[in-house]
Design an enzyme around this catalytic site. Structure first.
Site, PDB file in Angstrom:
ATOM      1  CG  PHE A   1      -1.860   1.151   1.294  1.00  0.00           C
ATOM      2  CD1 PHE A   1      -3.103   1.098   0.672  1.00  0.00           C
ATOM      3  CD2 PHE A   1      -1.510   2.318   1.967  1.00  0.00           C
ATOM      4  CE1 PHE A   1      -3.971   2.175   0.722  1.00  0.00           C
ATOM      5  CE2 PHE A   1      -2.365   3.407   2.018  1.00  0.00           C
ATOM      6  CZ  PHE A   1      -3.608   3.330   1.394  1.00  0.00           C
TER       7      PHE A   1
ATOM      8  CD  GLU B   1     -29.948   2.388  12.215  1.00  0.00           C
ATOM      9  OE1 GLU B   1     -29.397   3.340  12.795  1.00  0.00           O
ATOM     10  OE2 GLU B   1     -30.571   2.495  11.156  1.00  0.00           O
TER      11      GLU B   1
ATOM     12  CE  LYS C   1     -28.346   7.360  21.483  1.00  0.00           C
ATOM     13  NZ  LYS C   1     -27.136   8.061  21.851  1.00  0.00           N
TER      14      LYS C   1
ATOM     15  CG  ASP D   1     -20.955   6.730  23.783  1.00  0.00           C
ATOM     16  OD1 ASP D   1     -21.430   7.857  23.547  1.00  0.00           O
ATOM     17  OD2 ASP D   1     -20.599   6.359  24.912  1.00  0.00           O
TER      18      ASP D   1
ATOM     19  CE1 TYR E   1     -32.899  10.509   8.748  1.00  0.00           C
ATOM     20  CE2 TYR E   1     -31.804  12.121  10.168  1.00  0.00           C
ATOM     21  CZ  TYR E   1     -32.916  11.698   9.463  1.00  0.00           C
ATOM     22  OH  TYR E   1     -34.047  12.469   9.488  1.00  0.00           O
TER      23      TYR E   1
ATOM     24  CE  LYS F   1     -28.575   7.510  26.440  1.00  0.00           C
ATOM     25  NZ  LYS F   1     -27.345   8.158  26.488  1.00  0.00           N
TER      26      LYS F   1
ATOM     27  CB  CYS G   1       8.486  -0.683  50.293  1.00  0.00           C
ATOM     28  SG  CYS G   1       8.689  -0.430  48.520  1.00  0.00           S
TER      29      CYS G   1
ATOM     30  CB  CYS H   1      13.120  -1.124  48.817  1.00  0.00           C
ATOM     31  SG  CYS H   1      12.121   0.059  49.738  1.00  0.00           S
TER      32      CYS H   1
ATOM     33  CB  CYS I   1       8.079   3.164  49.948  1.00  0.00           C
ATOM     34  SG  CYS I   1       9.830   2.766  50.146  1.00  0.00           S
TER      35      CYS I   1
ATOM     36  CB  CYS J   1      12.450   2.580  46.989  1.00  0.00           C
ATOM     37  SG  CYS J   1      10.987   1.697  46.478  1.00  0.00           S
TER      38      CYS J   1
HETATM   39  S1  IVH Z   1     -30.368   8.581  14.137  1.00  0.00           S
HETATM   40  C1  IVH Z   1     -33.092  12.390  13.797  1.00  0.00           C
HETATM   41  N1  IVH Z   1     -28.928   6.447  14.563  1.00  0.00           N
HETATM   42  O1  IVH Z   1     -27.280   9.574  18.975  1.00  0.00           O
HETATM   43  C2  IVH Z   1     -32.338  11.235  14.344  1.00  0.00           C
HETATM   44  N2  IVH Z   1     -28.395   8.405  15.815  1.00  0.00           N
HETATM   45  O2  IVH Z   1     -29.052  10.714  21.000  1.00  0.00           O
HETATM   46  C3  IVH Z   1     -30.987  11.094  13.791  1.00  0.00           C
HETATM   47  N3  IVH Z   1     -26.445   8.148  17.286  1.00  0.00           N
HETATM   48  O3  IVH Z   1     -27.519  12.768  17.586  1.00  0.00           O
HETATM   49  C4  IVH Z   1     -30.112  10.230  14.561  1.00  0.00           C
HETATM   50  N4  IVH Z   1     -26.009   6.056  16.775  1.00  0.00           N
HETATM   51  O4  IVH Z   1     -25.313  11.460  17.218  1.00  0.00           O
HETATM   52  C5  IVH Z   1     -29.139   7.727  14.910  1.00  0.00           C
HETATM   53  N5  IVH Z   1     -27.727   4.478  14.767  1.00  0.00           N
HETATM   54  C6  IVH Z   1     -27.923   5.753  15.118  1.00  0.00           C
HETATM   55  C7  IVH Z   1     -27.097   6.415  16.057  1.00  0.00           C
HETATM   56  C8  IVH Z   1     -27.379   7.759  16.389  1.00  0.00           C
HETATM   57  C9  IVH Z   1     -25.634   7.096  17.490  1.00  0.00           C
HETATM   58  C10 IVH Z   1     -26.305   9.451  17.978  1.00  0.00           C
HETATM   59  C11 IVH Z   1     -26.470  10.655  17.092  1.00  0.00           C
HETATM   60  C12 IVH Z   1     -27.642  11.386  17.653  1.00  0.00           C
HETATM   61  C13 IVH Z   1     -27.672  10.906  19.064  1.00  0.00           C
HETATM   62  C14 IVH Z   1     -29.065  11.026  19.648  1.00  0.00           C
END
Ligand code: IVH
Length: 668
Positions: free
Chosen positions: A35, A112, A114, A116, A225, A311, A405, A408, A423, A429
Site C-alpha cells: 500500500f 441499529e 447507537k 457512542d 441516516y 440505552k 514496601c 525494597c 515508602c 527504592c
Molecule cells: S439517528 C433524527 N442512529 O445519537 C435522528 N443516531 O441521541 C438522527 N447516534 O444525535 C439520529 N447512533 O449522534 C441515529 N444508529 C444511530 C445512532 C445515532 C448514534 C447518535 C447521534 C444522535 C444521538 C441522539
C-alpha cells in the site's frame, strides 16, 4: 510508458479501493508495504505534476498543518436528538404507539447500534465529499471537512453508481477502543490529561486544529441516516444498503424487525454482541423503516417520532480476583492493584484493576479469590467497584494492605490525614528512582528523546544512572556497551540531553519530582522565586504567599530542599548547564515585531503554553487583551477554541491565526 495523468487516476482508484477494503470491509487485499509503495508513487507523481492536483486525492488523507479556526455553517436539515429510554418495555410501547398512529398499515422497524461518538453531517455533491459539519447546537455546526478527510473509512469519492447528485448522510465519528487506549497511554506517559471515554476523545480530536494529528489518532465513522430530495429507495434500510455500496461504513448489525418480539430479541442479542465490538456503543436505535411513514409521523420540537433510542446500563464485568499486588509510584505512593482472571469489558481484555488505596480496599472488603465487579472509567487502569459477597468461598481470608514496601522492604508510613501509604526510602527504592528518571525525561518536563520507561530501568539496573543528575554524565561508550544500545540510540540520547539544557527553569522545577508540585504549581513557584537559589532559600511562609501553594505543598518544597541528597542533585544539574533561573528581561530579547497589536489567546496549544505565548506577545511589543472586541487585532487560536469566540472574531473580521502563523510573525 503510461502517461502521468492515466497513472495518477489509476493509482487513486486503486488506493481508494484498498482503503475501502481495509477500512470498511476489514478485508485488505494487499499488505501495508505494498500500500505504501503505491501511495509513494502517487505522492511523487503529484509532486512532479501539480496540474493533476485533486483535493480529494487519497494522498490528502494524511492532512496538512494549515487549518485555522473553524468556519461555521447552518445545517440544511437541523440535527435533532432522539427520545431515550432504558426500558425494553418502553420500546414496545413506542412501537405500539407508532402502529396506532398508522392505522391499518404494516410498520417495519430497523434496529441499529447507537454509536457512542460524536455526530457528523457529510454533504456529497456529484459523488464527492464537499463538507463535513459537526452537530454544533443542532442548527449551526463547525465545518471540520479537513479533519474528516483524514478518516479513512469515509469515502471522499463515492463508489458505484446511483447516488443522488446532492445529498447528506449522517453518522457518528468514533474512536475505536484500541486507538483510545493507545492515545490515553501516550497522554499518561506525557502527563497530559486523559480523555474520560472514547466519545470525548473523538469529539476532542475532531476539533483539533491540526489534521495531521487527527489522522494519527485513528478515528473511524459509522453512517446511519441519509437525507435529500432524491434518495434512491423508499425505505431507510434500503437506502443504507445503497450507502454501503457507495463505500460508506454501515454497521452490519443493522437489522429489519417485524414485531415486538423481534425487537426484544434484538435488544437481548445486542447487549451481548456489543461487548465484542471494536467501538463503544451506548445503546440501540429503533427507526420506522418506511420514509413515507416517517414523514407522516413527523417530529416533536426535539426529536423524530419515528425513532427511539434504547440505552444500555453502564457496563461492568464480573471476574475472579487472582491476587493483589502493590505498585510503587515515583513519589513512593503505594497503590493496591487487583490481578484478575482476564475478562472482556467494553472491547478490551481487563487483567488488572485499581483498588485505589487502603481505605477503599477496606470498604470494599475484598477477600482472597472473591468475585469482583470491574468498571471502566476514564483511567487506563479500570477500577473495582463492587464485590459479589454472595459468591465468596467460605473461610477466604481478607486481603490485607502491605506494611512494608513490596520493592525494597522498608516499613511504609502514612501521612496524617491522607489515604496513601508511602515508602519513605526515596534513595534506595528502585521503582521510585526509575519513576523519577522517567518523569524527568518526559515530554512536558526535560523532553529527552530516546529514554522511556524501559531505558530508564535498564540504565538504573546497569548502575549507570542512580538519580536524575547522573543522566548528564552518561558516557556514550558505556551506553553502547549495554545490550540493545547501538551508536544511534546513544547518539539520540546525547542529543536529547544536550537539547534539554535549553528547557526553561519552570519545567526544570516540574521535572525534579518535588512531592505535590505538578506542572501548574511548578510554573508559579518558578516565576515567584525567579531562580533556584532563591527557591531553595524560601520559607514556608513565603511559599504559601504564592498563588496555588497551600501549607502542604509549601512544607513539601521546604522538606525537599532540606534534604542534602536533593541539594547535591541540584548542584550537579546546575554544573551540567541546566537553566536554573527565569530568563532575564534583557533588552536584546525584546523586539517590536508585533508593533503594539492587541492579541486574544484562546484554546490549547502544542508548541508553547498559553502563558508562554502571553510572554512572547509582550516581549515582541504586542499587547494581551482578555476578550475580543473591535480593538483586537488578532486572535491566536489553539485547539478547542470556543465556537462563540470564533463567531465573534469572524463577525468583527478579526484574523484568527494559528500557532505557526504567530511564530512566523515573531521570527527573525
Ligand atoms: S439517528 C433524527 N442512529 O445519537 C435522528 N443516531 O441521541 C438522527 N447516534 O444525535 C439520529 N447512533 O449522534 C441515529 N444508529 C444511530 C445512532 C445515532 C448514534 C447518535 C447521534 C444522535 C444521538 C441522539
Amino acid at each position: 510508458m503510461t502517461d502521468p495523468k492515466t497513472r495518477v487516476e489509476q493509482l487513486r482508484r486503486e488506493l481508494n479501493d484498498h482503503n475501502y477494503r481495509y477500512y470498511v470491509l476489514n478485508a485488505p487485499a494487499i499488505d501495508d508495504r505494498e500500500f505504501d509503495t503505491l501511495m509513494h508513487e502517487l505522492e511523487d507523481l503529484e509532486r512532479a505534476h501539480p496540474e493533476l492536483d485533486d483535493p480529494l486525492s487519497p494522498t490528502r488523507r494524511v492532512g496538512s498543518d494549515l487549518t485555522k479556526g473553524f468556519e461555521q455553517t447552518q445545517h440544511i436539515y437541523p440535527m435533532l436528538s432522539l427520545a431515550n429510554t432504558y426500558s425494553p418495555d418502553e420500546v414496545d410501547q413506542w412501537l405500539e404507539r407508532t402502529r396506532a398512529a398508522l392505522p391499518g398499515e404494516n410498520v417495519d422497524i430497523v434496529g441499529e447500534l447507537k454509536f457512542d461518538g460524536t455526530g457528523i453531517s457529510l454533504v456529497y455533491e456529484h459523488g464527492r465529499l464537499i463538507r463535513a459539519v459537526t452537530r454544533g447546537d443542532g442548527t449551526v455546526g463547525d465545518v471540520v471537512t479537513e479533519n474528516v478527510k483524514t478518516i479513512r473509512s469515509i469515502p471522499l469519492q463515492l463508489r458505484g453508481t446511483g447516488w443522488p447528485e446532492f445529498f447528506e448522510i449522517r453518522g457518528e465519528i468514533v474512536m475505536p477502543w484500541a486507538a483510545f487506549q493507545r492515545l490515553n497511554e501516550e497522554r499518561a506517559f506525557n502527563e497530559e490529561p486523559l480523555f474520560a471515554n472514547p466519545r470525548n476523545a473523538a469529539a476532542g480530536t475532531l476539533k483539533l486544529q491540526n489534521p495531521a494529528e487527527v489522522a494519527r489518532r485513528g478515528l473511524d465513522a459509522y453512517l446511519y441516516y441519509m437525507l435529500g430530495d432524491n434518495l434512491p429507495c423508499a425505505t431507510h434500510y434500503d437506502n443504507m444498503l445503497r450507502a454501503r455500496e457507495w463505500g460508506f461504513k454501515v454497521s452490519t448489525r443493522m437489522t429489519l424487525l417485524r414485531s415486538v418480539e423481534e425487537a426484544d430479541a434484538y435488544i437481548r442479542r445486542m447487549d451481548t454482541e456489543r461487548k465484542q465490538l471494536p467501538v463503544a456503543t451506548d445503546g440501540l436505535v429503533f427507526k420506522v423503516n418506511s420514509l413515507r411513514q416517517q414523514l407522516n409521523l413527523g417530529f416533536t420540537a426535539k426529536s423524530p417520532r419515528w425513532a427511539i433510542a434504547y440505552k444500555f446500563a453502564a457496563e461492568r464485568a464480573r471476574t475472579r480476583l487472582l491476587s493483589v499486588s502493590f505498585d510503587v509510584g515515583r513519589m513512593g505512593t503505594i497503590t493496591p492493584v487487583a490481578n484478575l482472571e482476564p475478562v472482556l469489558l467494553s472491547g478490551t481484555v481487563v487483567k488488572r484493576a485499581s483498588l485505589h488505596n487502603e481505605d477503599i480496599m477496606r470498604q470494599l472488603d475484598v477477600h482472597e479469590g472473591d468475585m469482583l465487579y470491574v468498571e471502566k472509567g476514564g483511567e487506563i487502569i479500570p477500577k473495582i467497584v463492587d464485590v459479589d459477597t454472595g459468591a465468596r468461598t467460605p473461610g477466604a481470608a481478607p486481603v490485607r494492605f502491605v506494611s512494608h514496601c513490596p520493592a525494597c522492604g522498608t516499613p511504609l508510613v502514612r501521612v496524617e490525614g491522607e489515604a496513601a501509604w508511602v515508602c519513605p526510602d526515596r534513595w534506595g527504592c528502585a521503582p521510585q528512582i526509575i519513576g523519577r528518571i522517567e518523569h524527568f525525561v518526559g515530554r512536558r518536563m526535560m523532553n529527552i528523546d530516546g529514554i522511556g520507561e524501559e531505558t530508564a530501568a535498564t540504565l538504573f539496573a546497569a548502575g549507570l544512572v542512580r538519580d536524575i543528575a547522573d543522566l548528564y554524565s552518561l558516557r556514550p561508550d558505556r551506553l553502547i556497551a549495554l545490550e540493545g544500545f547501538g551508536p544511534r540510540a546513544a547518539e539520540r540520547i546525547a542529543d536529547g540531553l544536550r537539547a534539554s539544557l535549553n528547557v526553561p527553569f519552570e519545567r526544570v522545577v516540574y521535572a525534579l519530582s518535588i512531592p505535590g508540585v505538578g506542572e501548574t504549581t511548578a510554573k508559579k513557584v518558578a516565576r515567584a522565586a525567579a531562580d533556584i537559589d532563591r527557591l531553595m532559600a524560601m520559607t514556608e511562609q513565603e511559599l504559601t504567599a504564592i498563588e496555588d501553594v497551600g501549607p502542604r505543598i509549601a512544607r513539601s518544597i521546604v522538606d525537599y530542599f532540606a534534604e542534602p541528597d536533593n541539594r547535591d542533585i541540584i548542584e550537579r544539574l546546575r554544573a551540567a548547564g541546566l537553566c536554573m533561573a527565569m530568563p532575564e528581561r534583557d533588552a536584546s530579547d525584546c523586539t517590536d515585531r508585533l508593533g503594539g497589536k492587541a492579541f486574544v489567546i484562546s484554546g490549547v496549544f502544542e508548541h508553547h503554553s498559553r502563558d508562554e505565548y502571553k510572554a512572547l506577545i509582550e516581549r515582541h511589543g504586542g499587547r494581551n487583551v482578555g476578550s475580543i472586541s473591535k480593538k483586537t487585532d488578532y486572535v491566536l487560536a489553539g485547539a478547542n477554541m470556543g465556537p462563540a469566540k470564533l463567531e465573534k472574531a469572524q463577525k468583527l473580521g478579526i484574523p484568527v491565526i494559528g500557532e505557526d502563523d504567530f511564530l512566523a510573525m515573531i521570527a527573525e
